[in-house]
Design an enzyme around this catalytic site. Structure first.
Site: not given
Length: 221
Positions: A65-67, A167
């Protein structure tokens, strides 16, 4: 996601919450602000994977997962499980849902089916590119609308798993995710002190035991 050498990394320090565990897999809830895997520099080593290794020394990474994204993150406990889970993801037999808050009034449900490619001059940013991009598809369903904030709560289902896919797709249709410092033109407009994207649901057939697994996390916004 590459980190700028000047980036000051201050990950949250609360213990990881284990949502599911069996002989082969462990599934945790990653908080926003924590890397999924260690970064290149020593000061970026603290990560979900680093913390999982402390309890499960043979753990392997299965996805990321993205930070800035919080939510459900799965690790394999050993090599055989890693291989089996990798094949499961490649076959797209894992069902994943995310909850997001997006800017503006998004109505109904639909899909975003536009190809994505890395914007190499502005890494880690991704962009839509119809000629060179890799296929990417996201399903969306509007859940509710906050009139005062002009924000829609939306259920997102990625069919493919491209970097930053949700996103970029939300930005592409004119509804960027609130608090997104890369793709939202005014990230500070968010009512939260974070990007409003959470991996909330994971369902799959455990590839080694055949058990049906369904995991539902608590959305923190």
């Amino acid at each position: 996601m590459p980190l700028d050498d000047n980036f000051v990394y201050m990950p949250p320090q609360e213990p990881l919450k284990i949502l599911y565990e069996d002989a082969d897999l462990v599934v945790i809830e990653k908080p926003a602000g924590l890397l999924s895997v260690p970064g290149r520099l020593p000061e970026h080593h603290d990560s979900a994977y680093f913390r999982v290794l402390d309890k499960f020394p043979n753990a392997k990474i299965t996805h990321r997962l993205d930070m800035a994204t919080s939510g459900i993150l799965m690790f394999a406990k050993h090599r055989d499980a890693e291989v089996a889970v990798s094949k499961m993801f490649q076959a797209r037999s894992v069902h994943k849902n995310y909850i997001a808050l997006v800017q503006g009034r998004l109505l109904g449900e639909g899909s975003v089916d536009v190809p994505l490619i890395t914007d190499w001059e502005n890494r880690p940013r991704q962009m839509v590119h119809f000629e060179l991009g890799k296929p990417a598809k996201t399903l969306y369903q509007a859940l509710s609308y906050d009139v005062e904030q002009a924000i829609t709560r939306v259920l997102l289902t990625p069919i493919t798993g491209r970097s930053h896919q949700l996103r970029v797709h939300m930005m592409h249709i004119g509804h960027p995710i609130t608090g997104d410092k890369i793709y939202h033109p005014e990230p500070s407009r968010s009512p939260l002190k974070r990007m409003a994207l959470h991996a909330s649901y994971l369902a799959f057939t455990q590839p080694l035991s055949g058990e049906q697994v369904e995991i539902q996390g608590n959305v923190p916004f």
